[in-house]
Design an enzyme around this catalytic site. Structure first.
Site, PDB file in Angstrom:
ATOM      1  CB  SER A   4      62.156  19.359  96.514  1.00 40.87           C
ATOM      2  OG  SER A   4      61.040  19.001  97.302  1.00 40.87           O
ATOM      3  CG  LEU A   5      65.007  19.817 101.163  1.00 38.97           C
ATOM      4  CD1 LEU A   5      65.933  20.626 102.055  1.00 38.97           C
ATOM      5  CD2 LEU A   5      64.963  18.392 101.652  1.00 38.97           C
ATOM      6  CD  GLN A  44      63.081  13.714 102.255  1.00 38.00           C
ATOM      7  OE1 GLN A  44      62.272  14.618 102.086  1.00 38.00           O
ATOM      8  NE2 GLN A  44      62.812  12.658 102.987  1.00 38.00           N
ATOM      9  CG  HIS A  84      57.410  17.621  94.393  1.00 32.96           C
ATOM     10  ND1 HIS A  84      57.244  18.941  94.734  1.00 32.96           N
ATOM     11  CD2 HIS A  84      58.538  17.196  95.024  1.00 32.96           C
ATOM     12  CE1 HIS A  84      58.228  19.309  95.531  1.00 32.96           C
ATOM     13  NE2 HIS A  84      59.025  18.272  95.728  1.00 32.96           N
ATOM     14  CD  GLN A 111      58.905  23.305  96.641  1.00 31.05           C
ATOM     15  OE1 GLN A 111      58.392  22.847  97.658  1.00 31.05           O
ATOM     16  NE2 GLN A 111      60.153  23.742  96.619  1.00 31.05           N
ATOM     17  NE  ARG A 153      58.518  21.626 101.138  1.00 28.91           N
ATOM     18  CZ  ARG A 153      59.244  20.763 100.451  1.00 28.91           C
ATOM     19  NH1 ARG A 153      60.081  19.951 101.112  1.00 28.91           N
ATOM     20  NH2 ARG A 153      59.143  20.667  99.132  1.00 28.91           N
TER      21      ARG A 153
END
Length: 312
Positions: free
Chosen positions: A94-95, A9, A203, A252, A119
């Protein structure tokens, strides 16, 4: 050896994917499939905005995935490239890990879009606005960042969220702790700390409610073995087992993105070329972590796709 990598992101912008869709029916089909899966006009939002709505986590995450997968699909369909023949590993930040799994055939496109929508909503809802924060530490290696986070916590959450490279680490946690970390940065030999414009402290352990929501969703989701191994964020190691992948996707959400270690590990595994689809953020991180002699490509436009086709 080659790795296909996918951004996280932050790279969303009004107009993303528009030129690619105008140039390629393959790309248009990807955006249309995602719109149908989500039951919303996400691609219209990507093209027209407003930016404030596009930047909402629940929209930004599937939008970034959509752009990356559209670019890859054009390479595959119109360029005649089979991922398994030109790529040895996939990875995402991440994503981007979901995008990587979709790219490698572990998750269908429609399922990937729905998971990222969920999410994004779950991560946004996990912590009330104003309670958490994130900061980028410039000139910080992982040891200095961990020392600073421990000193600034004072009973609150303050942890390393993203280990992006040898001189850029992101911390996440309670707003008060992050403010203290910024104030203490120079005392720990760090050039400076910059508060990030994010909607939640991603995170870090404060994201556990979102991790629980993701666990529930993944419990009813079939993940296939990827065509090539995935280098996972939470381990910086290759994985192909679907059950392990599912467990690591849950970890994660509240765990550290070990991108620096992943770049180094992929290089040590023999990767000499990293192709980043849908962005140009990870490629510089790879060079800073694995060495300037590593070849990288940022693949966003039709011209970029043509250039990659010639390179592979």
């Amino acid at each position: 050896m080659r790795a296909f990598i996918f951004p996280g992101q932050g790279g969303q912008a009004v107009g993303m994917g528009k030129a690619l869709a105008e140039a390629s029916p393959t790309a248009r089909a990807v955006f249309e499939e995602i719109d149908e899966a989500l039951g919303q006009h996400l691609f219209r939002l990507m093209c027209e905005g407003p930016e404030s709505e596009l930047s909402l986590t629940e929209n930004a995450q599937p939008a970034i995935m959509a752009t990356a997968i559209a670019t890859l699909r054009v390479l595959e369909t119109e360029g005649g490239v089979r991922l398994v023949e030109k790529c040895n590993f996939v990875a995402g930040h991440s994503l981007g890990e979901y995008t990587a799994l979709c790219a490698a055939g572990a998750l269908p496109l429609s399922v990937t879009a729905a998971l990222l929508k969920l999410r994004g909503r779950a991560m946004q809802a996990a912590v009330p606005v104003g309670i958490g924060a994130m900061a980028a530490l410039l000139g910080a290696d992982i040891e200095k960042a961990e020392s600073l986070a421990a000193a600034a916590a004072e009973g609150e959450t303050c942890t390393v969220a993203n280990d992006n490279g040898p001189s850029q680490v992101v911390i996440s946690g309670h707003k008060g702790a992050i403010d203290r970390a910024i104030a203490l940065a120079k005392d720990h030999g760090i050039k400076r700390g910059i508060l990030l414009r994010v909607s939640a402290p991603f995170h870090c352990p404060l994201m556990q409610p979102a991790a629980d929501d993701i666990a529930s969703a993944l419990a009813t989701t079939t993940i296939h073995a990827p065509l090539v191994p995935l280098f996972a964020n939470v381990t910086a190691a290759p994985v192909s087992d679907p059950d392990t992948i599912s467990a690591q996707l849950v970890q994660q959400v509240a765990g550290r993105v070990r991108w620096r270690e992943s770049a180094i590990a992929m290089t040590e595994a023999g990767v000499t070329h990293f192709a980043e689809f849908g962005g140009k953020v990870l490629s510089p991180m790879v060079k800073r972590s694995a060495g300037e002699d590593i070849a990288t490509s940022s693949v966003i436009s039709m011209d970029d796709i043509e250039a990659l086709l010639k390179a592979i």
